[in-house]
Scaffold this motif. Structure first.
Motif, mmCIF file in Angstrom:
data_model
loop_
_atom_site.group_PDB
_atom_site.id
_atom_site.type_symbol
_atom_site.label_atom_id
_atom_site.label_comp_id
_atom_site.label_asym_id
_atom_site.label_seq_id
_atom_site.Cartn_x
_atom_site.Cartn_y
_atom_site.Cartn_z
ATOM 1 N N ALA A 120 9.891 -7.497 -13.905
ATOM 2 C CA ALA A 120 10.546 -6.271 -13.445
ATOM 3 C C ALA A 120 9.552 -5.384 -12.702
ATOM 4 C CB ALA A 120 11.153 -5.515 -14.635
ATOM 5 N N PHE A 121 8.325 -5.308 -13.205
ATOM 6 C CA PHE A 121 7.286 -4.511 -12.549
ATOM 7 C C PHE A 121 6.979 -5.084 -11.168
ATOM 8 C CE2 PHE A 121 2.776 -3.773 -11.639
ATOM 9 C CZ PHE A 121 2.766 -2.386 -11.614
ATOM 10 N N LEU A 122 6.862 -6.419 -11.083
ATOM 11 C CA LEU A 122 6.595 -7.055 -9.787
ATOM 12 C C LEU A 122 7.754 -6.829 -8.815
ATOM 13 C CD1 LEU A 122 4.957 -10.430 -10.865
ATOM 14 C CD2 LEU A 122 3.860 -8.501 -9.726
ATOM 15 N N ASP A 123 8.969 -6.876 -9.305
ATOM 16 C CA ASP A 123 10.128 -6.623 -8.440
ATOM 17 C C ASP A 123 10.079 -5.210 -7.869
ATOM 18 O OD1 ASP A 123 11.075 -9.173 -8.909
ATOM 19 O OD2 ASP A 123 12.522 -8.537 -10.447
ATOM 20 N N ARG A 124 9.733 -4.227 -8.714
ATOM 21 C CA ARG A 124 9.628 -2.845 -8.224
ATOM 22 C C ARG A 124 8.492 -2.713 -7.214
ATOM 23 N NH1 ARG A 124 10.303 -1.746 -13.744
ATOM 24 N NH2 ARG A 124 8.104 -1.130 -13.918
ATOM 25 N N LEU A 125 7.391 -3.393 -7.470
ATOM 26 C CA LEU A 125 6.269 -3.348 -6.523
ATOM 27 C C LEU A 125 6.663 -3.941 -5.172
ATOM 28 C CD1 LEU A 125 2.956 -4.288 -8.353
ATOM 29 C CD2 LEU A 125 3.293 -2.465 -6.728
ATOM 30 N N MET A 126 7.367 -5.070 -5.210
ATOM 31 C CA MET A 126 7.801 -5.702 -3.966
ATOM 32 C C MET A 126 8.739 -4.777 -3.188
ATOM 33 S SD MET A 126 6.288 -8.534 -3.484
ATOM 34 C CE MET A 126 7.264 -9.097 -2.122
ATOM 35 N N ASP A 127 9.631 -4.104 -3.905
ATOM 36 C CA ASP A 127 10.530 -3.148 -3.240
ATOM 37 C C ASP A 127 9.719 -2.045 -2.562
ATOM 38 O OD1 ASP A 127 12.720 -4.583 -4.040
ATOM 39 O OD2 ASP A 127 13.169 -3.275 -5.761
ATOM 40 N N ARG A 128 8.720 -1.526 -3.247
ATOM 41 C CA ARG A 128 7.906 -0.452 -2.677
ATOM 42 C C ARG A 128 7.120 -0.940 -1.463
ATOM 43 N NH1 ARG A 128 4.402 2.463 -7.063
ATOM 44 N NH2 ARG A 128 4.137 3.908 -5.339
ATOM 45 N N ILE A 129 6.569 -2.149 -1.559
ATOM 46 C CA ILE A 129 5.806 -2.694 -0.423
ATOM 47 C C ILE A 129 6.721 -2.894 0.783
ATOM 48 C CG2 ILE A 129 4.597 -4.770 0.391
ATOM 49 C CD1 ILE A 129 3.373 -4.975 -2.444
ATOM 50 N N GLN A 130 7.911 -3.418 0.548
ATOM 51 C CA GLN A 130 8.849 -3.612 1.660
ATOM 52 C C GLN A 130 9.243 -2.281 2.279
ATOM 53 O OE1 GLN A 130 11.962 -5.897 -0.143
ATOM 54 N NE2 GLN A 130 10.867 -7.849 0.106
ATOM 55 N N ARG A 131 9.439 -1.271 1.462
ATOM 56 C CA ARG A 131 9.792 0.054 1.976
ATOM 57 C C ARG A 131 8.636 0.619 2.815
ATOM 58 N NH1 ARG A 131 12.097 2.221 -2.629
ATOM 59 N NH2 ARG A 131 10.037 2.775 -3.337
ATOM 60 N N ILE A 132 7.406 0.449 2.342
ATOM 61 C CA ILE A 132 6.230 0.923 3.096
ATOM 62 C C ILE A 132 6.114 0.179 4.420
ATOM 63 C CG2 ILE A 132 3.694 0.964 3.102
ATOM 64 C CD1 ILE A 132 3.875 1.465 0.048
ATOM 65 N N GLU A 133 6.305 -1.140 4.380
ATOM 66 C CA GLU A 133 6.225 -1.930 5.609
ATOM 67 C C GLU A 133 7.283 -1.499 6.615
ATOM 68 O OE1 GLU A 133 6.534 -5.967 4.206
ATOM 69 O OE2 GLU A 133 4.355 -6.197 4.102
ATOM 70 N N ARG A 134 8.483 -1.199 6.143
ATOM 71 C CA ARG A 134 9.535 -0.745 7.053
ATOM 72 C C ARG A 134 9.167 0.595 7.686
ATOM 73 N NH1 ARG A 134 13.269 -2.848 3.276
ATOM 74 N NH2 ARG A 134 13.405 -0.816 2.283
ATOM 75 N N ARG A 135 8.646 1.510 6.862
ATOM 76 C CA ARG A 135 8.281 2.832 7.390
ATOM 77 C C ARG A 135 7.140 2.738 8.399
ATOM 78 N NH1 ARG A 135 8.462 6.865 2.185
ATOM 79 N NH2 ARG A 135 10.718 6.856 1.978
ATOM 80 N N LEU A 136 6.218 1.831 8.158
ATOM 81 C CA LEU A 136 5.098 1.673 9.095
ATOM 82 C C LEU A 136 5.420 0.703 10.205
ATOM 83 C CD1 LEU A 136 2.110 1.511 6.579
ATOM 84 C CD2 LEU A 136 2.819 3.447 7.983
ATOM 85 N N GLU A 137 6.633 0.184 10.179
ATOM 86 C CA GLU A 137 7.125 -0.769 11.173
ATOM 87 C C GLU A 137 6.235 -1.994 11.223
ATOM 88 O OE1 GLU A 137 7.564 1.389 14.811
ATOM 89 O OE2 GLU A 137 9.153 2.639 14.004
ATOM 90 N N LEU A 138 5.845 -2.486 10.054
ATOM 91 C CA LEU A 138 5.012 -3.677 9.958
ATOM 92 C C LEU A 138 5.837 -4.940 9.658
ATOM 93 C CD1 LEU A 138 2.061 -2.297 7.800
ATOM 94 C CD2 LEU A 138 2.104 -2.677 10.257
ATOM 95 N N SER A 139 7.072 -4.746 9.273
ATOM 96 C CA SER A 139 7.894 -5.917 8.912
ATOM 97 C C SER A 139 8.679 -6.375 10.115
ATOM 98 C CB SER A 139 8.816 -5.558 7.755
ATOM 99 O OG SER A 139 9.780 -4.633 8.195
ATOM 100 N N ASP A 140 9.121 -7.613 10.039
ATOM 101 C CA ASP A 140 9.891 -8.214 11.132
ATOM 102 C C ASP A 140 11.362 -7.869 11.036
ATOM 103 O OD1 ASP A 140 7.609 -9.426 12.082
ATOM 104 O OD2 ASP A 140 7.923 -11.250 10.913
ATOM 105 N N GLU A 141 11.808 -7.238 9.960
ATOM 106 C CA GLU A 141 13.222 -6.929 9.773
ATOM 107 C C GLU A 141 13.681 -5.819 10.614
ATOM 108 O OE1 GLU A 141 14.015 -6.412 5.645
ATOM 109 O OE2 GLU A 141 12.951 -8.223 5.142
#
Length: 85
Positions: free
Chosen positions: A64-85
């Motif tokens: 559960a902790f890893l899932d929350r971390l992954m969500d936070r990392i994906q949110r950060i990547e989206r805000r910094l426009e680092l993800s391909d999504e």
């Protein structure tokens, strides 16, 4: 003569009764030991099951902790426009 035979038979029967009584006492003692040992095994198995359940709980908590971390990392990547999504 029949008195002698009767006495011999009674003597043998008394001897057998004493032997059977002795064996019964030994069997009771051994049976009590077996019951004690089985009880200890059951206690050990219950402890192992409890430990296993605790480990499963720890794994679920970590996941559960890893899932929350992954969500936070994906949110950060989206805000910094680092993800391909």
């Amino acid at each position: 003569m029949t008195d002698n035979v009767d006495n011999l038979i009674l003597e043998q029967l008394r001897g057998l009764r004493n032997q059977v009584s002795g064996l019964q006492g030994e069997m009771r003692s051994e049976f009590a030991d077996v019951k004690y040992r089985i009880n200890r095994l059951e206690t050990a198995v219950a402890g192992m099951r409890r430990d296993e359940a605790g480990q499963a709980e720890d794994i679920a908590r970590q996941q559960a902790f890893l899932d929350r971390l992954m969500d936070r990392i994906q949110r950060i990547e989206r805000r910094l426009e680092l993800s391909d999504e």
